[in-house]
Motif scaffolding. Structure first.
Motif, PDB file in Angstrom:
ATOM      1  N   CYS A   6      -1.762  11.261 -62.735  1.00  0.00           N
ATOM      2  CA  CYS A   6      -1.492  10.024 -63.471  1.00  0.00           C
ATOM      3  C   CYS A   6      -2.819   9.414 -63.905  1.00  0.00           C
ATOM      4  O   CYS A   6      -3.721   9.248 -63.094  1.00  0.00           O
ATOM      5  N   TYR A   8      -3.621   6.564 -64.362  1.00  0.00           N
ATOM      6  CA  TYR A   8      -3.875   5.259 -63.739  1.00  0.00           C
ATOM      7  C   TYR A   8      -4.002   5.352 -62.222  1.00  0.00           C
ATOM      8  O   TYR A   8      -4.691   4.554 -61.605  1.00  0.00           O
ATOM      9  N   CYS A   9      -3.301   6.350 -61.601  1.00  0.00           N
ATOM     10  CA  CYS A   9      -3.249   6.418 -60.134  1.00  0.00           C
ATOM     11  C   CYS A   9      -3.922   7.650 -59.556  1.00  0.00           C
ATOM     12  O   CYS A   9      -4.243   7.682 -58.381  1.00  0.00           O
ATOM     13  N   HIS A  59       5.333   7.332 -64.676  1.00  0.00           N
ATOM     14  CA  HIS A  59       5.108   7.263 -63.221  1.00  0.00           C
ATOM     15  C   HIS A  59       6.095   6.243 -62.646  1.00  0.00           C
ATOM     16  O   HIS A  59       5.713   5.166 -62.200  1.00  0.00           O
ATOM     17  N   CYS A  63       3.057   3.465 -60.683  1.00  0.00           N
ATOM     18  CA  CYS A  63       2.567   2.344 -61.480  1.00  0.00           C
ATOM     19  C   CYS A  63       3.485   2.022 -62.652  1.00  0.00           C
ATOM     20  O   CYS A  63       3.272   1.052 -63.364  1.00  0.00           O
TER      21      CYS A  63
HETATM   22 ZN   LIG Z   1       0.492   5.896 -61.920  1.00  0.00          ZN
END
Ligand SMILES: [Zn+2]
Lengths: 91, 1002
Positions: A6, A8-9, A59, A63
């Motif tokens: 991901c 972001y994660c 996701h 998130c």
């Molecule tokens: Zn994420």
């Protein structure tokens, strides 16, 4: 069960994500200008490739961000992950 | 008799601990360390089951997970009994009770055995061909087939055992604790990698740990001694986890593996209480080493399935590891050197080896020479053509093979033996490799499929005999060499070991050994568990089946619980020989998980009973329980369905609740409706785009009903949204749609309209909602909130006020889903029960009546309000629902707008929502019932009933339905054909009650 990175994660198990189908299909800005056929093209027609496919993933159990994934559907190898609105890093 | 089959000297079995167990009701003894199979053999019991189709007597044939015959039912407790367990894998424990399967009425007298004599009539595909026609006869066949076939009995009561799941991450996972697995694990930990070593046995060391022979030496020690020292050092390594009794069931992509660990099945029954039975490990490994070994192949010749015919390497393990003689007078039949190793072991333990039949013309290895020196008779270039003996082999016949191996020549010789060891070479266990996506290549010189190093998924490697290395020096040297590259190692302890072993020089392989009889008169078994023979495979080929996958299904070869671990290679070989194809071109059948059967318990783990799914309860739930509500499952929610009083039926309750709500006051727990908090300066624009109607002009403090479509124009969800402030809305969704609506809205915000400044937050659980309706609702609210101005001028229908109930902040909406004057109170969930009880208390004098979902559905149907998901099914547009009024015609765009004038959506003969009245007002239609115009055949279906109730307020039956061209058919008579009668109905308006909406302001 593949691992998706991901944007972001970081790396997470596939079970945290849901697939949203083919990527880079933009919703027409002026739907009323389109013929039935043109609208149907946007609405219904999707590729189903054996090989490299550009997909939208969410996701959903993380998130909750949407992003794009380049995946080889024949072996689930993920070649790239990039954010919404970005150009694909590979062709 | 007992114990004369047990030899005394043994390192692995603790003969000081005697264990009693029962087999088919008979009390027997074994020792600590035995498997059920080794203990049975020590008791001279070979016959353990009947074959699936012909009910032939079958004996223990192997010593591992590939066992096709010795599958037993363990235990008789109706909740703990387990079918299809391999006797070769059951560790003996005090109190073990096991039973033969697939024999009726008993193992020694089996009625199905008659199938054996009928076998010429039971070829491949027999069941498909015979019992399917005439169809009416199936019932007669079925009783016989079901009674005589079958693989054990399922438990009849819920499993009482505990099962567990656990996730684990490691750098390196090594599957298999044989010599190549141990070397791999030691190399991995030496590099400092976090390593997990898994083995399905209770001990490590594979077959090398009992390879006690001067022929096999590592650094001048016998191989077993050297390996034992290596294993002893493993316990002290902190970055190594060893899992015994653990079997990898599945190897998925990205090195995700499932492994089942057995934790208590080896314990005495009284030591198990409160302990977890099995744990399913969910392993994510950076790298995987497959060291799963190889299994020995049988040989295919007539009557090769008699009890006492055992794989040669298993005979060796029974004598060397378990100290059990599988016979007093053993012969061996082989096409390779392995059987010679068995002969040496038997000889050392004082068991007479009568004769070795070797199909090879010659064999001159260290092994064979040592056997020859010991005086054991060896027949070279011979084959076994048949065996004799019913419940145990008594003798077998041999003949000389022709040069080409296609026939037999000379005279038949008969040998007496009570056990025949067979060895057809070795098959690498590549199941996990192929499961993970690896492709195999065929090695012609010894007929094995091995992992293709060029088609191996990244971050995994196969080593040892699972990679096709069968001799000690190759196993060690190639494992060390390949692991060094795989893990990027420097020099290590295992390079340049001094290894001595025997090397096999001659090879000969014949998949189907010839006989002096025509094949039709022989019974050469391929798949012992499913009773398919070489004849069946040949028949399938004659009948036109070509693909290995088709032959497999037609003959059922490889389709038993052992997944054909012993039979697949021979089936392929016979197909290749018969069709003149190269085996490598044929390919193998697909190996699917699990590698060995998994219990359902291990699969579900803790997700049973109340943990099977989440249960969502509203904050008011306890009150509902106390007031005897019957509950309905709506998704994961428990919603009060109705509140029966004094033994009322559901119908009686609903009629009472519905009347009370319209005559005085009703109260509904509506907390399960989805609530999405919408904030941001573009919130109004956002709502404009997602709902069909206009939102920009909605004043602060006002509520509006909205309909949401999919892009295809079909109704998706609906609900009331309230404007709380300039840039702040609260949207309500259907109970079932809450999560999906939020996801859909997020999707549009993030991907299509990132320019909008809008934030969505689910607050479904944070707020509870109660709806009070009826002509007395206003008086009740007045009592609960005395200072709130409830006048129609100040607080009209479709408006909202912030207020307080006993100092608890709440939002009051004047909205109605029943058509009555109605208020909805939204309050922080932890105060909800208190507020609810205050409303009940205040409503007492007005007979305030709690009602559930059924009454809610009835009341809204009286008003013709739809329920998305009940009256809609994803194929109806707003126009189909006669809701054209909610389409913002002036709006440039909203989700689904363009689809509303596609050629298909503007068709006039679409199914459209209508009301229905039955000619007999007492007759209540069934939801889902079909609507037709005439009963002339073929009957044309025009639509179906979507909602149907008996309305107490109208004192008649009412229904909603979707009907083709329904909008134009008002007044038309239709028929609802039911099983026993035809019901006459008339199409009406969808609104049945208070068409002028007078009651909203009553
Ligand atoms: Zn994420």
């Amino acid at each position: 069960m593949f691992i998706i990175n991901c944007p972001y994660c970081g790396e997470r198990d596939q079970s945290e994500f849901s697939c949203g189908g083919e990527a880079h299909i933009e919703r027409p800005k002026q739907p009323t200008e389109l013929s039935d056929d043109q609208w149907a093209e946007y609405l219904f027609m999707r590729k189903n490739i054996k090989g490299i496919q550009f997909e939208r993933w969410n996701h959903i159990h993380g998130c909750r961000k949407w992003f794009n994934v380049v995946r080889d559907t024949s072996n689930d190898k993920i070649h790239a992950v990039y954010k919404m609105g970005e150009r694909p890093p590979i062709k | 008799m007992i114990n004369n089959l047990r030899i005394n000297k043994n390192n692995f079995i603790d003969q000081t601990i005697r264990i009693s167990f029962k087999f088919n009701g008979k009390k027997l003894f074994g020792y600590k360390g035995d498997t059920l199979a080794s203990a049975l053999l020590a008791n001279n019991i070979h016959l353990v089951g009947r074959s699936f189709k012909y009910h032939r007597p079958r004996g223990i044939m192997t010593c591992g997970s590939e066992e096709p015959n010795a599958i037993v039912q363990v235990g008789k407790d109706s909740s703990l009994t387990e079918p299809n367990v391999r006797a070769t894998e059951i560790e003996l424990y005090e109190g073990l009770e096991a039973f033969s399967q697939n024999c009726w009425p008993s193992i020694n007298f089996d009625i199905g055995g008659i199938n054996n004599f009928l076998s010429p009539l039971l070829p491949a595909g027999f069941y498909y061909k015979t019992f399917m026609w005439p169809a009416s006869f199936w019932e007669k066949y079925e009783f016989f087939i079901r009674h005589s076939a079958g693989l054990g009995k399922s438990p009849t009561k819920p499993d009482q055992d505990l099962y567990d799941h656990q996730y684990v991450h490691c750098d390196v996972l090594v599957i298999g604790g044989g010599i190549s697995g141990i070397l791999s694990a030691k190399l991995s930990v030496a590099k400092g990698l976090n390593t997990m070593l898994i083995d399905d046995k209770d001990y490590l060391g594979g077959s090398t740990i009992y390879q006690d022979d001067d022929i096999f030496k590592i650094n001048n020690e016998n191989s077993n001694v050297w390996l034992k020292k290596q294993i002893e050092t493993l316990n002290k390594i902190p970055n190594l986890t060893i899992k015994h009794r653990t079997s990898v069931a599945a190897f998925h992509g990205y090195n995700y593996l499932l492994a089942r660990e057995n934790l208590i099945d080896h314990l005495n029954i009284d030591e198990r209480k409160g302990k977890i039975r099995q744990r399913l490990w969910k392993i994510r490994a950076k790298k995987v080493v497959i060291a799963t070994g190889a299994i020995e192949r049988p040989l295919v010749f007539s009557n090769n399935d008699r009890p006492g015919v055992i794989l040669s390497s298993s005979i060796k393990k029974y004598i060397d590891y378990y100290g059990v003689k599988t016979g007093e007078n053993i012969s061996l039949f082989t096409n390779n050197d392995s059987a010679y190793e068995t002969a040496i072991s038997l000889n050392k333990s004082g068991v007479k080896v009568k004769v070795i039949i070797d199909i090879r013309e010659d064999s001159n290895s260290i092994l064979s020479e040592q056997v020859e020196k010991s005086g054991i008779k060896i027949l070279k270039g011979y084959t076994v053509i048949d065996t004799d003996g019913y419940k145990r082999i008594k003798s077998f016949d041999v003949m000389k093979l022709s040069k080409d191996g296609g026939s037999v020549v000379g005279n038949k010789i008969t040998y007496k033996s009570d056990c025949l060891g067979i060895s057809g070479g070795w098959t690498p266990m590549v199941h996990l490799f192929t499961q993970s996506g690896g492709k195999l290549k065929f090695r012609n010189n010894d007929n094995v499929f091995i992992p293709d190093e060029n088609k191996t998924p990244s971050k995994q490697i196969s080593v040892g005999s699972s990679n096709g290395d069968f001799e000690l020096d190759d196993v060690i040297n190639n494992t060390v060499k390949n692991i060094k590259i795989f893990l990027g190692l420097d020099k290590n302890d295992f390079e340049n070991l001094n290894i001595k072993c025997s090397k096999e020089k001659q090879k000969r392989n014949i998949w189907l050994l010839p006989s002096n009889k025509p094949i039709s008169k022989t019974k050469p078994f391929l798949d012992f568990q499913n009773d398919s023979t070489a004849k069946d495979v040949k028949l399938a080929l004659r009948e036109g089946f070509k693909s290995i996958e088709h032959v497999k299904r037609y003959t059922t070869t490889g389709m038993g619980t052992d997944q054909g671990k012993l039979s697949n290679m021979h089936a392929l070989g016979i197909i290749a020989d018969t069709t003149g194809t190269n085996m490598g071109d044929l390919g193998t059948t697909t190996f699917r998980p699990p590698y060995t059967p998994l219990t359902f318990g291990a699969i579900v783990g803790r997700n049973v009973g109340k943990f099977f799914d989440h249960t969502r309860r509203t904050a008011i739930h306890d009150w509902h329980v106390k007031n005897k509500a019957e509950f309905e499952n709506v998704g994961q929610w428990k919603r009060p369905w109705y509140f029966p009083k004094n033994g009322e039926t559901m119908h009686q309750s609903v009629q009472r609740e519905s009347k009370a709500a319209r005559e005085s006051a009703g109260i509904l727990d509506a907390s399960t409706l989805g609530k999405i908090d919408i904030q941001g300066e573009d919130a109004s624009e956002f709502l404009n785009r997602v709902y069909t109607n206009a939102w920009s002009k909605l004043a602060i403090g006002k509520c509006r009903y909205g309909l949401m479509l999919n892009e295809d124009g079909m109704v998706y969800d609906d609900g009331v949204t309230t404007r709380l402030a300039e840039n702040h809305y609260i949207m309500s969704t259907t109970t079932g749609g809450a999560a999906n609506v939020l996801s859909k809205l997020e999707d549009y915000l993030q991907t299509e309209w990132p320019e909008l400044n809008v934030y969505l937050t689910t607050v479904t659980d944070q707020y509870s909602t109660m709806s009070i309706c009826g002509p007395n609702s206003k008086k009740i609210i007045k009592k609960v909130i005395p200072n709130l101005d409830l006048s129609d001028q100040s607080f009209p229908h479709m408006s909202f006020k912030n207020s307080k109930i006993n100092n608890v902040k709440c939002r009051i909406m004047r909205i109605s889903f029943t058509g009555e004057h109605s208020y909805e109170i939204n309050v922080q969930s932890n105060y909800a029960k208190d507020v609810w009880e205050r409303c009940i208390e205040a409503g007492k004098e007005f007979n305030i009546t709690p009602y559930g979902t059924e009454t809610m559905h009835l009341l809204r149907a009286e008003k013709g309000f739809i329920i998305t998901g009940q009256d809609t099914d994803g194929t109806l547009t707003p126009s189909d629902l006669q809701m054209d009024w909610i389409i913002g015609k002036k709006k440039y765009d909203f989700i689904g707008k363009r689809s509303l004038y596609r050629s298909d959506t503007i068709r006039e003969d679409r199914k459209q929502l209508v009301g229905l009245l039955t000619d007999d007002p007492k007759e209540v239609l069934e939801e889902g019932a079909q609507l037709v115009e005439s009963l002339d055949k073929p009957i044309e279906m025009l639509g179906h009933v979507t909602s149907s109730y008996f309305s107490p307020n109208l004192n008649k039956s009412i229904a909603l339905a979707v009907v083709r061209s329904g909008k134009k058919l008002k007044g038309k008579k239709l028929i609802v054909p039911m099983e026993n009668k035809n019901i006459n109905v008339t199409i009406t308006d969808t609104v049945f009650y208070d068409k002028e909406n007078k009651r909203l302001n009553a």
